[in-house]
Motif scaffolding. Structure first.
Motif, PDB file in Angstrom:
ATOM      1  N   TYR A  65       0.836  -1.212   0.000  1.00 51.15           N
ATOM      2  CA  TYR A  65       0.000   0.000   0.000  1.00 51.15           C
ATOM      3  C   TYR A  65       0.864   1.253   0.000  1.00 51.15           C
ATOM      4  CZ  TYR A  65      -3.532  -3.411   1.185  1.00 51.15           C
ATOM      5  OH  TYR A  65      -4.349  -4.505   1.178  1.00 51.15           O
ATOM      6  N   LYS A  68       2.273   1.534  -3.498  1.00 51.59           N
ATOM      7  CA  LYS A  68       1.204   1.915  -4.422  1.00 51.59           C
ATOM      8  C   LYS A  68       0.936   3.421  -4.352  1.00 51.59           C
ATOM      9  CE  LYS A  68      -3.307   1.324  -3.682  1.00 51.59           C
ATOM     10  NZ  LYS A  68      -4.584   0.666  -3.411  1.00 51.59           N
ATOM     11  N   SER A  69       1.106   4.007  -3.175  1.00 55.25           N
ATOM     12  CA  SER A  69       0.854   5.436  -3.003  1.00 55.25           C
ATOM     13  C   SER A  69       2.051   6.292  -3.421  1.00 55.25           C
ATOM     14  CB  SER A  69       0.504   5.738  -1.542  1.00 55.25           C
ATOM     15  OG  SER A  69       1.658   5.652  -0.712  1.00 55.25           O
ATOM     16  N   ALA A 107      -3.558  10.036   1.399  1.00 54.58           N
ATOM     17  CA  ALA A 107      -4.191   9.005   0.575  1.00 54.58           C
ATOM     18  C   ALA A 107      -3.804   7.616   1.073  1.00 54.58           C
ATOM     19  CB  ALA A 107      -3.806   9.181  -0.888  1.00 54.58           C
ATOM     20  N   PHE A 108      -2.534   7.443   1.407  1.00 55.85           N
ATOM     21  CA  PHE A 108      -2.064   6.159   1.938  1.00 55.85           C
ATOM     22  C   PHE A 108      -2.762   5.848   3.258  1.00 55.85           C
ATOM     23  CE2 PHE A 108       0.995   4.578   5.170  1.00 55.85           C
ATOM     24  CZ  PHE A 108       1.012   3.248   4.808  1.00 55.85           C
ATOM     25  N   ASP A 111      -6.446   4.722   2.829  1.00 58.89           N
ATOM     26  CA  ASP A 111      -6.767   3.613   1.944  1.00 58.89           C
ATOM     27  C   ASP A 111      -7.557   2.565   2.735  1.00 58.89           C
ATOM     28  OD1 ASP A 111      -6.518   0.984   0.690  1.00 58.89           O
ATOM     29  OD2 ASP A 111      -4.997   1.875  -0.604  1.00 58.89           O
ATOM     30  N   ASP A 113      -8.219  -0.546   2.243  1.00 60.49           N
ATOM     31  CA  ASP A 113      -7.555  -1.850   2.377  1.00 60.49           C
ATOM     32  C   ASP A 113      -6.417  -1.790   3.392  1.00 60.49           C
ATOM     33  OD1 ASP A 113      -9.233  -3.154   0.550  1.00 60.49           O
ATOM     34  OD2 ASP A 113      -8.034  -2.431  -1.138  1.00 60.49           O
ATOM     35  N   TYR A 114      -5.697  -0.668   3.414  1.00 58.57           N
ATOM     36  CA  TYR A 114      -4.653  -0.480   4.428  1.00 58.57           C
ATOM     37  C   TYR A 114      -5.279  -0.467   5.818  1.00 58.57           C
ATOM     38  CZ  TYR A 114      -1.494   2.034   7.510  1.00 58.57           C
ATOM     39  OH  TYR A 114      -0.739   2.418   8.596  1.00 58.57           O
TER      40      TYR A 114
END
Length: 138
Positions: A65, A68-69, A107-108, A111, A113-114
């Protein structure tokens, strides 16, 4: 008193700093001897594990994650007692986590899912400090 999450006031102060460019988060982590998954039975291991093992799970599950960010883990090290500082204070782990800016950091952190795996951190950590750092151009 343990510090495990930012307060609304400290979050506001962070935003008001208006950091531009890379944001590096200095993390000081004191781990529990045994991880406490009381509030997270859905991600709890079948048998008790150490705080260090739970934090290792947190890092393992978090890195995708973070990457991804656009962020990355720049530094991870074992801590210990201070050379200069309170004699009775120790930090087990020290991390430097880099994000390209405040927006990607938020944003991270948000998230969904995070958020599902954040319980590994909570189960592992007895106390922590998080200091946002802004890079100084030379």
């Amino acid at each position: 008193m343990a510090y495990l999450a930012p307060t609304q006031e400290l979050g506001r102060r962070f935003v008001m700093r208006g950091l531009t460019g890379n944001v590096i988060m200095l993390n000081l982590i004191r781990l529990r001897t045994v991880a406490d998954y009381t509030g997270f039975p859905d991600i709890a291991p079948e048998s008790p594990i150490s705080g260090r093992a739970a934090y290792d799970l947190y890092i393992e599950h978090t890195l995708p994650y973070l990457e991804k960010s656009g962020g990355r883990l720049d530094f991870l090290a074992e801590g210990g007692s201070w050379l200069i500082g309170p004699e009775d204070e120790r930090w087990d782990l020290v991390l430097l986590v880099r994000q390209k800016d405040m927006e990607t950091f938020f944003a991270f952190e948000q998230d969904p899912d995070y958020m599902k795996i954040l319980g590994h951190r909570t189960a592992a950590v007895e106390d922590s400090r998080l200091l946002p750092l802004g890079e100084i151009s030379s």
